[in-house]
Design an enzyme around this catalytic site. Sequence first.
Site, PDB file in Angstrom:
ATOM      1  N   GLU A 286     -45.834   4.147  20.569  1.00 21.42           N
ATOM      2  CA  GLU A 286     -46.792   4.213  21.682  1.00 21.42           C
ATOM      3  C   GLU A 286     -46.148   4.800  22.936  1.00 21.42           C
ATOM      4  O   GLU A 286     -46.833   5.069  23.918  1.00 21.42           O
ATOM      5  CB  GLU A 286     -47.381   2.817  21.962  1.00 21.42           C
ATOM      6  CG  GLU A 286     -46.393   1.738  22.394  1.00 21.42           C
ATOM      7  CD  GLU A 286     -45.693   1.031  21.224  1.00 21.42           C
ATOM      8  OE1 GLU A 286     -45.328   1.703  20.237  1.00 21.42           O
ATOM      9  OE2 GLU A 286     -45.507  -0.191  21.315  1.00 21.42           O
TER      10      GLU A 286
ATOM     11  N   CYS B 140     -30.411   7.584  16.143  1.00 24.78           N
ATOM     12  CA  CYS B 140     -29.876   6.563  15.221  1.00 24.78           C
ATOM     13  C   CYS B 140     -28.592   7.050  14.584  1.00 24.78           C
ATOM     14  O   CYS B 140     -27.832   6.261  14.036  1.00 24.78           O
ATOM     15  CB  CYS B 140     -30.894   6.248  14.146  1.00 24.78           C
ATOM     16  SG  CYS B 140     -31.204   7.663  13.099  1.00 24.78           S
TER      17      CYS B 140
END
Length: 496
Positions: free
Chosen positions: A176, A281
Amino acid sequence: MTHIAHWIGGAERAGTSGRVGPVFNPATGEQTAEVDLASTAEVAEAVAVAKAAAKGWRSASLSKRSAVLFKFRELLAERTGELAAIITAEHGKVLADAAGEVARGLENVEFATGIPHLMKGSFSEQAATGVDVYSIRQPLGVVAGITPFNFPAMVPLWMCATAIAAGNAFVLKPSEKDPSAALWLARLWAEAGLPEGVFNVVNGDKEAVDALLVHPDVAAVSFVGSTPIAKYIYETGTSHGKRVQALGGAKNHMIVLPDAELDAAADAAISAGYGAAGERCMAISVVVAVGDIADPLVEAIAARLPKLKIGNGADAGTDMGPLISAQHRDKVAGYIAAGEKEGATIVADGRATDSLPKDGFFLGTTLLDNVTPSMTVYTDEIFGPVLSVVRVETYAEAVELVNNNEYGNGTAIFTRDGGAARQFQFDVNAGMVGVNVPIPVPVAYYSFGGWKASLFGDSHMYGPDGIQFFTRGKVVTSRWPDPGTSAIDLGFPQTR
Ligand code: NAD
């Protein structure tokens, strides 16, 4: 202010939940849009639309599906710049990096164009006299993807390219924080000729995620995000009978042996530590300096830091943009303070932000030396432009450090010794290993995934594992007897 809706059944669909979330341009700190946050009922509607579309899509021939993928690939390649600008405006990473993200996503689409080959089964003629056995792979039906903020285009493409090529309908719940890339991809799928309802986007937060996790018509969930949420997704999804792959956070170590090429190692540490402001990541967050290379290495990394240009990622020449939000920036700054308190040596302090733009969510680059495994800057995933240096005396200590770490996403070794590198690849407990390559993200025809707390489930993402994950196997045993040879036999089928 822009309003970001859902994409259901081949068209934009305004949200009806009455809930919205803010979307910011992290480089200016300005709220640029509000995004609809789906209710459980809206998710159910998207799943129903996807379920109806999945029926027709799995019946489309392999060459028809492949043709849509080829078209999508062409459009994406042509318009990479457009998508990169959208990513930069909501995520903050520099334009070249955003284009790089799209290029890596594009590789997954290219892989998926080969679906006719990838869906091949095997065939055994004459398994018993007059009996043939063959295996086929079939799509699961409706599958869902839940993705993180840090790769708003690449991670959805990791999932949806193979899922769709394999004949599934896909429901994406993007982050979001930067949802526009997902909507842009939805429009592109439509333009490429994908039938309505095969690719859907429901924007939202926990409510939308939970609705997908328990919905009986969602057969599989592919997740990428932080470790606590990955664990939750895996446990909730599997307890509701779904196939789940959930990729989590990371703490990636780069081991530098004393014989390493110093400049190459320092350049790699800078690129992998501070690229995308450390919000990757596969970012290197720990440099493990072995033996007497530590002093010159820390010096070489520190010398490069002042040359990095930090600013709005949309401006040419910028090397590093802001962090995703003000809260995240403050959290990262808190880690630097904790490191200082716990005794790390601050070689460069990103909190000194006088030279940075005032309004965005900026933090400078931080280099911490003499970090030890008990410090929070070592134990926690910081996800910001903070590089820690841990000093050890031997290769064995370095490997032990990596193997004792909670995470096992990526790791890299820098050395000129092929034997040492080979031993490292053998010894280390991580899913992706680089040899003089700091960010070893596998090419699309291998699969991506970590070990330990970096992955819940046993399927890695995209590539061959992606095809396996988004399909299930069926084995057919068939006999076409000669007319007149049929006879009743109550014995168990034999193969001799
Ligand atoms: P996040 O876990 O906060 O969010 C990921 C997704 O989960 C989002 O779509 C979000 O809406 C949803 N979510 C968040 N909280 C939830 C909750 N309580 N219940 C249900 N759903 C929830 O991750 P992020 O901050 O968006 O992304 C950064 C994290 O992702 C880092 O930890 C990073 O290492 C990880 N990541 C991992 C990989 C990998 O391949 N292993 C790749 C990219 C990012």
